[in-house]
Design an enzyme around this catalytic site. Structure first.
Site, PDB file in Angstrom:
ATOM      1  N   ARG A  27      -3.442  50.156 -59.883  1.00 45.80           N
ATOM      2  CA  ARG A  27      -3.131  50.671 -58.543  1.00 45.80           C
ATOM      3  C   ARG A  27      -4.389  50.744 -57.675  1.00 45.80           C
ATOM      4  O   ARG A  27      -4.384  50.358 -56.500  1.00 45.80           O
ATOM      5  CB  ARG A  27      -2.477  52.051 -58.682  1.00 45.80           C
ATOM      6  CG  ARG A  27      -1.166  52.002 -59.436  1.00 45.80           C
ATOM      7  CD  ARG A  27      -0.766  53.338 -60.029  1.00 45.80           C
ATOM      8  NE  ARG A  27      -0.496  54.330 -58.987  1.00 45.80           N
ATOM      9  CZ  ARG A  27      -0.275  55.609 -59.253  1.00 45.80           C
ATOM     10  NH1 ARG A  27      -0.297  56.057 -60.514  1.00 45.80           N
ATOM     11  NH2 ARG A  27      -0.033  56.450 -58.254  1.00 45.80           N
TER      12      ARG A  27
ATOM     13  N   LEU B 271       1.917  55.586 -69.979  1.00 44.85           N
ATOM     14  CA  LEU B 271       2.201  55.033 -68.658  1.00 44.85           C
ATOM     15  C   LEU B 271       2.359  56.182 -67.669  1.00 44.85           C
ATOM     16  O   LEU B 271       2.850  57.259 -68.025  1.00 44.85           O
ATOM     17  CB  LEU B 271       3.492  54.208 -68.678  1.00 44.85           C
ATOM     18  CG  LEU B 271       3.545  52.998 -69.616  1.00 44.85           C
ATOM     19  CD1 LEU B 271       4.924  52.357 -69.552  1.00 44.85           C
ATOM     20  CD2 LEU B 271       2.465  51.990 -69.268  1.00 44.85           C
ATOM     21  N   ASP B 272       1.967  55.944 -66.419  1.00 46.61           N
ATOM     22  CA  ASP B 272       2.197  56.934 -65.379  1.00 46.61           C
ATOM     23  C   ASP B 272       3.691  57.216 -65.261  1.00 46.61           C
ATOM     24  O   ASP B 272       4.528  56.360 -65.581  1.00 46.61           O
ATOM     25  CB  ASP B 272       1.673  56.434 -64.027  1.00 46.61           C
ATOM     26  CG  ASP B 272       0.164  56.247 -64.013  1.00 46.61           C
ATOM     27  OD1 ASP B 272      -0.517  56.950 -64.778  1.00 46.61           O
ATOM     28  OD2 ASP B 272      -0.312  55.399 -63.240  1.00 46.61           O
ATOM     29  N   LYS B 273       4.025  58.395 -64.762  1.00 50.06           N
ATOM     30  CA  LYS B 273       5.420  58.810 -64.627  1.00 50.06           C
ATOM     31  C   LYS B 273       6.270  57.744 -63.944  1.00 50.06           C
ATOM     32  O   LYS B 273       7.367  57.424 -64.397  1.00 50.06           O
ATOM     33  CB  LYS B 273       5.482  60.124 -63.849  1.00 50.06           C
ATOM     34  CG  LYS B 273       6.886  60.601 -63.522  1.00 50.06           C
ATOM     35  CD  LYS B 273       6.851  61.888 -62.711  1.00 50.06           C
ATOM     36  CE  LYS B 273       8.247  62.306 -62.296  1.00 50.06           C
ATOM     37  NZ  LYS B 273       8.244  63.566 -61.502  1.00 50.06           N
TER      38      LYS B 273
ATOM     39  N   THR C 282       5.606  54.527 -63.481  1.00 51.01           N
ATOM     40  CA  THR C 282       5.468  53.168 -64.001  1.00 51.01           C
ATOM     41  C   THR C 282       6.496  52.991 -65.110  1.00 51.01           C
ATOM     42  O   THR C 282       6.606  53.832 -65.997  1.00 51.01           O
ATOM     43  CB  THR C 282       4.054  52.927 -64.549  1.00 51.01           C
ATOM     44  OG1 THR C 282       3.106  53.055 -63.490  1.00 51.01           O
ATOM     45  CG2 THR C 282       3.926  51.543 -65.159  1.00 51.01           C
TER      46      THR C 282
END
Length: 291
Positions: free
Chosen positions: A235, A135-137, A139
């Protein structure tokens, strides 16, 4: 990390060699090679066996996976760690927003990897960090971490085969359609190392499904599922249809209601990599995404 697996050979594998049986259970070439170099890595009836040996119905096959070295270069750091499930093969973590999943430039000692290496080092267990669905930082939500090379190999294959079902909750600006599918191709933006964009010429196929759950104060709460896993896919796709995520520093830096992109991994459903049992985990909508 050490994992011992026992198999009682069923009738349909009578006469099959050990190599064929292990491949049927998801053992990759890399894992099988590792087992060949592990003392008593593969045993039949308690005795060392070769992968070319034939099996008989009722044989007991024992596999020992042992990894004596952990992830080099990842420092153990005591950080908050919300483990919602753990067994001998995997963990499911509920990651907070703001925590990177692994070290990178500018993030060397504040990541999920640091936290897990610390968690196991305190038990004296060497641990190799293998995150399956990153996961993105910024998220939040659920992700899977494999505990050894076999579970990692099988889980990575499940990702490719779309057998791990991932559901996200997203806040999108404006009133979206009640549901929809976005298939705009995604590529890296020219002269950027991290930003992505829709690119009909050079982009890779990407498919996002969404369903509106609620609409309040000018924002739609969406349930989002993916057929593909492109970087920043949700996104980029929601911005492409005119409904970007608030708080997204790359694609919509509007911090009126939230200080990070309003995206949460809320559900994971997948077959267990070793037992085959259906696993189903949920994480509620975080407070900062509640309107």
């Amino acid at each position: 990390m050490k994992r011992i697996l026992d198999y009682c050979i069923p009738k349909e594998y009578d006469g099959t060699d050990i190599l064929g049986f292990l491949k049927s259970r998801g053992y990759s070439h890399t894992v099988i090679t590792h087992l060949k170099h592990t003392p008593d890595g593969i045993c039949r009836g308690g005795a060392w066996a070769r992968t070319c040996d034939k099996l008989r119905c009722g044989d007991r096959l024992t596999v020992t996976i042992e990894e004596k070295e952990g992830s080099a270069g990842i420092a153990p750091v005591s950080l908050p760690l919300h483990i919602i499930y753990e067994d001998e093969d995997l963990l499911v973590i509920d990651k907070p927003a703001g925590m990177p999943t692994q070290p990178s430039q500018g993030n060397h000692d504040n990541t999920l990897a640091n936290a897990l290496v610390c968690y196991y080092s305190r038990r004296g267990i060497p641990f190799t960090y293998r995150c399956i669905n990153r996961l993105d930082k910024n998220t939040s939500g659920l992700l899977i971490v494999a505990k050894h090379m076999l579970s990692a190999s099988i889980l990575y294959a499940m990702i490719k085969e779309r057998r791990i079902h991932r559901e996200y909750l997203a806040l999108a600006e404006g009133l979206t359609p009640s549901e929809g599918t976005i298939t705009a191709p995604i590529a890296r933006r020219s002269r950027s190392t991290i930003e992505r964009c829709v690119d009909e010429t050079n982009g890779e196929y990407a498919c996002t499904h969404y369903r509106r759950l609620d609409y309040r104060k000018g924002y739609s709460l969406l349930s989002v599922t993916l057929d593909t896993g492109r970087t920043h896919q949700i996104r980029v796709h929601l911005k492409h249809i005119g409904h970007p995520l608030p708080g997204d520093f790359l694609y919509h830096p509007d911090y009126t209601i939230i200080s990070r992109q309003a995206l949460h991994s809320c559900r994971l459903t997948f077959p267990h990599p070793v037992t085959g049992r259906l696993m189903d985990f949920e994480s509620p909508l975080p407070d900062d995404m509640r309107l």
